[in-house]
Structure formats: structure tokens, C-alpha cells
Design a protein around this motif. Structure first.
Motif, PDB file in Angstrom:
ATOM      1  N   LEU A 153       0.819  -1.211   0.000  1.00 22.33           N
ATOM      2  CA  LEU A 153       0.000   0.000   0.000  1.00 22.33           C
ATOM      3  C   LEU A 153       0.852   1.260   0.000  1.00 22.33           C
ATOM      4  O   LEU A 153       0.639   2.172  -0.802  1.00 22.33           O
ATOM      5  CB  LEU A 153      -0.917   0.001   1.228  1.00 22.33           C
ATOM      6  N   VAL A 154       1.820   1.316   0.873  1.00 23.90           N
ATOM      7  CA  VAL A 154       2.670   2.506   0.985  1.00 23.90           C
ATOM      8  C   VAL A 154       3.445   2.733  -0.312  1.00 23.90           C
ATOM      9  O   VAL A 154       3.465   3.841  -0.859  1.00 23.90           O
ATOM     10  CB  VAL A 154       3.629   2.379   2.191  1.00 23.90           C
ATOM     11  N   PHE A 155       4.069   1.685  -0.809  1.00 23.75           N
ATOM     12  CA  PHE A 155       4.808   1.791  -2.065  1.00 23.75           C
ATOM     13  C   PHE A 155       3.857   2.157  -3.209  1.00 23.75           C
ATOM     14  O   PHE A 155       4.163   2.988  -4.057  1.00 23.75           O
ATOM     15  CB  PHE A 155       5.526   0.474  -2.359  1.00 23.75           C
ATOM     16  N   GLY A 156       2.683   1.539  -3.202  1.00 17.52           N
ATOM     17  CA  GLY A 156       1.716   1.726  -4.269  1.00 17.52           C
ATOM     18  C   GLY A 156       1.170   3.136  -4.385  1.00 17.52           C
ATOM     19  O   GLY A 156       0.843   3.582  -5.486  1.00 17.52           O
ATOM     20  N   PHE A 157       1.028   3.842  -3.266  1.00 21.30           N
ATOM     21  CA  PHE A 157       0.510   5.204  -3.349  1.00 21.30           C
ATOM     22  C   PHE A 157       1.368   6.045  -4.275  1.00 21.30           C
ATOM     23  O   PHE A 157       0.884   6.707  -5.188  1.00 21.30           O
ATOM     24  CB  PHE A 157       0.414   5.876  -1.974  1.00 21.30           C
ATOM     25  N   PHE A 158       2.662   6.008  -4.044  1.00 20.65           N
ATOM     26  CA  PHE A 158       3.560   6.831  -4.845  1.00 20.65           C
ATOM     27  C   PHE A 158       3.669   6.327  -6.281  1.00 20.65           C
ATOM     28  O   PHE A 158       3.710   7.125  -7.221  1.00 20.65           O
ATOM     29  CB  PHE A 158       4.933   6.923  -4.164  1.00 20.65           C
ATOM     30  N   LEU A 159       3.676   5.028  -6.453  1.00 25.88           N
ATOM     31  CA  LEU A 159       3.728   4.462  -7.797  1.00 25.88           C
ATOM     32  C   LEU A 159       2.467   4.831  -8.586  1.00 25.88           C
ATOM     33  O   LEU A 159       2.551   5.263  -9.738  1.00 25.88           O
ATOM     34  CB  LEU A 159       3.889   2.942  -7.719  1.00 25.88           C
ATOM     35  N   ASN A 160       1.306   4.681  -7.971  1.00 26.42           N
ATOM     36  CA  ASN A 160       0.047   5.023  -8.641  1.00 26.42           C
ATOM     37  C   ASN A 160      -0.063   6.519  -8.912  1.00 26.42           C
ATOM     38  O   ASN A 160      -0.464   6.934 -10.000  1.00 26.42           O
ATOM     39  CB  ASN A 160      -1.155   4.559  -7.816  1.00 26.42           C
TER      40      ASN A 160
END
Length: 111
Positions: free
Chosen positions: A33-40
Motif C-alpha cells: 500500500l505505501v509503495f503503491g501510493f507513490f507508484l500510482n
């Protein structure tokens, strides 16, 4: 990449650290989730503006899909047994990924 992070953390916590499946699944999901926020935000939806609604909607969407993810994972493990961990992981991840994308596209990172 988020799914890979989720799986590695989940698998490690269960097989190497001895944590219970639900806790390990939650930790894996939250790591992605944490990584995904910035990636998205920056890559998938190319949102360059600093808007407070993005992380708020992101967390709200992921909170709902987090519960969906846990429920599907636990349901399959209960039905098929602990040996079905890869199947449970894939089913839970697939369902939550579809719901996440729709929610992010429609709410968090509206264009």
C-alpha cells in the motif's frame, strides 16, 4: 511491484518469522500500500498536483479493499487448508486489485 512486495513480506513473515497468516497478510498488504501510493500517483495516474484528497481517498479505498483481501484470503485458507496459500493469495490480490484500480481511477486520481 506492489504485489511482489506484498507476497515477499507475507511469505517471509509466515515461513521465516512464524507469524500467523492474517497478521502476515495484513503486513504484506500494507507494505504494498505505501509503495503503491507513490507508484500510482506518479506513474499510473500521472498526478503531479499536491492534493489532500488523493491520500485520503487512497486510504479509504484501500481500507475497504484491505478487508476484502483479508476475507478472501481467510475464506480460501479455511475452505482449502493452509496449503492453499498461493491460491488464496492470488485470489485475494486479484479481487482487491480490480477494486483498487476502479476506485483510484474514479475517486482518488480523477483526471
Amino acid at each position: 511491484m506492489c504485489v511482489a512486495i506484498d507476497f515477499v513480506v507475507y511469505r517471509f513473515l509466515v515461513t521465516q518469522a512464524g507469524y500467523q497468516n492474517d497478521f502476515a497478510k495484513a503486513a504484506g498488504f500494507l507494505s504494498g500500500l505505501v509503495f503503491g501510493f507513490f507508484l500510482n500517483k506518479l506513474w499510473t495516474f500521472e498526478s503531479r498536483k499536491a492534493r489532500l484528497r488523493e491520500p485520503i481517498f487512497y486510504l479509504a479505498i484501500y481500507s475497504v479493499t484491505f478487508l476484502l483481501n483479508l476475507a478472501i484470503n481467510r475464506g480460501i485458507l479455511t475452505w482449502m487448508g493452509e496449503g492453499a496459500m498461493p491460491i488464496a493469495f492470488l485470489a485475494a490480490t486479484g479481487a482487491s486489485t480490480v477494486c483498487n484500480f476502479a476506485g483510484l481511477r474514479l475517486l482518488a486520481f480523477r483526471m
